[in-house]
Design a protein around this motif. Structure first.
Motif, PDB file in Angstrom:
ATOM      1  N   GLN A 208       2.225   6.278  -7.204  1.00  0.00           N
ATOM      2  CA  GLN A 208       1.274   7.248  -7.763  1.00  0.00           C
ATOM      3  C   GLN A 208       1.869   8.653  -7.775  1.00  0.00           C
ATOM      4  OE1 GLN A 208      -3.022   6.648  -6.507  1.00  0.00           O
ATOM      5  NE2 GLN A 208      -2.051   5.003  -5.367  1.00  0.00           N
TER       6      GLN A 208
ATOM      7  N   VAL B 242      -2.729  -0.157  -4.026  1.00  0.00           N
ATOM      8  CA  VAL B 242      -3.317   0.518  -2.866  1.00  0.00           C
ATOM      9  C   VAL B 242      -4.725  -0.030  -2.622  1.00  0.00           C
ATOM     10  CG1 VAL B 242      -4.158   2.738  -1.969  1.00  0.00           C
ATOM     11  CG2 VAL B 242      -1.932   2.619  -3.108  1.00  0.00           C
ATOM     12  N   GLU B 243      -5.517  -0.125  -3.683  1.00  0.00           N
ATOM     13  CA  GLU B 243      -6.904  -0.586  -3.540  1.00  0.00           C
ATOM     14  C   GLU B 243      -6.966  -2.057  -3.126  1.00  0.00           C
ATOM     15  OE1 GLU B 243      -8.480   0.347  -7.387  1.00  0.00           O
ATOM     16  OE2 GLU B 243      -8.404   2.510  -7.007  1.00  0.00           O
ATOM     17  N   GLN B 244      -6.266  -2.908  -3.880  1.00  0.00           N
ATOM     18  CA  GLN B 244      -6.366  -4.355  -3.655  1.00  0.00           C
ATOM     19  C   GLN B 244      -5.742  -4.792  -2.329  1.00  0.00           C
ATOM     20  OE1 GLN B 244      -6.977  -7.092  -6.575  1.00  0.00           O
ATOM     21  NE2 GLN B 244      -8.566  -5.553  -6.723  1.00  0.00           N
TER      22      GLN B 244
ATOM     23  N   GLY C 142      -5.166  -2.855   0.219  1.00  0.00           N
ATOM     24  CA  GLY C 142      -5.934  -2.232   1.298  1.00  0.00           C
ATOM     25  C   GLY C 142      -7.098  -3.124   1.714  1.00  0.00           C
ATOM     26  N   GLU C 143      -7.778  -3.680   0.726  1.00  0.00           N
ATOM     27  CA  GLU C 143      -8.913  -4.582   0.974  1.00  0.00           C
ATOM     28  C   GLU C 143      -8.438  -5.867   1.671  1.00  0.00           C
ATOM     29  OE1 GLU C 143     -11.333  -7.465  -1.888  1.00  0.00           O
ATOM     30  OE2 GLU C 143     -11.401  -5.384  -2.570  1.00  0.00           O
TER      31      GLU C 143
ATOM     32  N   GLN D  28      -1.751   2.387  -8.072  1.00  0.00           N
ATOM     33  CA  GLN D  28      -3.125   2.640  -7.603  1.00  0.00           C
ATOM     34  C   GLN D  28      -3.840   1.310  -7.337  1.00  0.00           C
ATOM     35  OE1 GLN D  28      -5.521   5.045 -10.231  1.00  0.00           O
ATOM     36  NE2 GLN D  28      -7.336   4.801  -8.973  1.00  0.00           N
ATOM     37  N   HIS D  29      -3.651   0.364  -8.228  1.00  0.00           N
ATOM     38  CA  HIS D  29      -4.264  -0.956  -8.095  1.00  0.00           C
ATOM     39  C   HIS D  29      -3.785  -1.640  -6.810  1.00  0.00           C
ATOM     40  CE1 HIS D  29      -6.573  -4.208  -9.807  1.00  0.00           C
ATOM     41  NE2 HIS D  29      -5.575  -5.042  -9.616  1.00  0.00           N
TER      42      HIS D  29
ATOM     43  N   LYS E  47       1.248   4.028  -3.036  1.00  0.00           N
ATOM     44  CA  LYS E  47       1.041   5.487  -2.904  1.00  0.00           C
ATOM     45  C   LYS E  47       2.247   6.240  -3.460  1.00  0.00           C
ATOM     46  CE  LYS E  47      -1.808   5.188   1.277  1.00  0.00           C
ATOM     47  NZ  LYS E  47      -1.783   5.356   2.747  1.00  0.00           N
TER      48      LYS E  47
ATOM     49  N   VAL F 115       0.846  -1.207   0.000  1.00  0.00           N
ATOM     50  CA  VAL F 115       0.000   0.000   0.000  1.00  0.00           C
ATOM     51  C   VAL F 115       0.878   1.253   0.000  1.00  0.00           C
ATOM     52  CG1 VAL F 115      -1.660   1.352   1.356  1.00  0.00           C
ATOM     53  CG2 VAL F 115      -2.026  -1.110   1.017  1.00  0.00           C
TER      54      VAL F 115
END
Length: 194
Positions: A74, A90-92, A94-95, A87-88, A71, A67
């Motif tokens: 990005q 961070v999202e994935q 993070g989940e 970005q992918h 960042k 994560v």
């Protein structure tokens, strides 16, 4: 009376140590491993459960790093594909980190609250780079990290002692495999950049 005052005398320095500024210098990953080993030792739990706990701590520390590096990518990446990959991540991740945290709470395991020393070193090395040097090193790191993660998650999807931890590893192993494939593709785009 004498016995309880001895316990207080022993406990007081521990309380001071817990509040001292040096406590913040502890490696969060090492501290989480220590807390889990202590609990497992206190409860006389098997070595297999110790491996489960190590897997959870490693998964959490790797996830936190993904994560933070995402960042960073990005902000610093010059190649759009690298920015998108960041970005992918961070999202994935993070989940996945949230799911891992919930599972750890359910199992009474301690996870690191921040990056461990090894992860901080990786972050610092990448943060010091600029331009295409950053893009190339970030993607090479992502390929290496995800290879390691895929191996670990695939192993634990079969070998974890705890069924819920086995299920977690089995659920996220294919996701990490996808990340590895994406990382390899983007890495191929950037590795020949000047």
């Amino acid at each position: 009376m004498h016995y309880s005052s001895r316990i207080l005398a022993l406990a007081f320095p521990l309380l001071l140590a817990a509040c001292s500024p040096d406590a913040s210098k502890k490696d969060p990953v090492a501290e989480a491993q220590f807390q889990n080993e202590k609990r497992i030792g206190d409860e006389n739990v098997t070595e297999k459960q110790e491996r489960d706990a190590e897997f959870m701590v490693d998964g959490a520390s790797d996830g936190l790093l993904e994560v933070e590096l995402g960042k960073l990518a990005q902000q610093k990446a010059t190649t759009p594909a690298v920015k998108n990959f960041g970005q992918h991540m961070v999202e994935q991740h993070g989940e996945a980190n949230s799911a891992l945290k919930a599972l750890a709470e359910q199992k009474g395991l301690t996870l690191p609250a921040g990056l461990g020393q090894e992860q901080q070193d990786t972050y610092a090395k990448l943060a010091a780079l600029t331009g295409t040097q950053f893009d190339k090193q970030y993607m090479a790191t992502m390929v290496d990290d995800h290879k390691k993660d895929v191996d670990e998650f695939e192993d634990m999807s079969e070998d974890a002692y705890d069924g819920d931890i086995r299920g977690f590893a089995a659920k996220y192993a294919p996701v990490l495999k996808q990340h590895l494939d994406m990382a390899k593709q983007v890495n191929e785009q950037v590795e020949d950049l000047p």
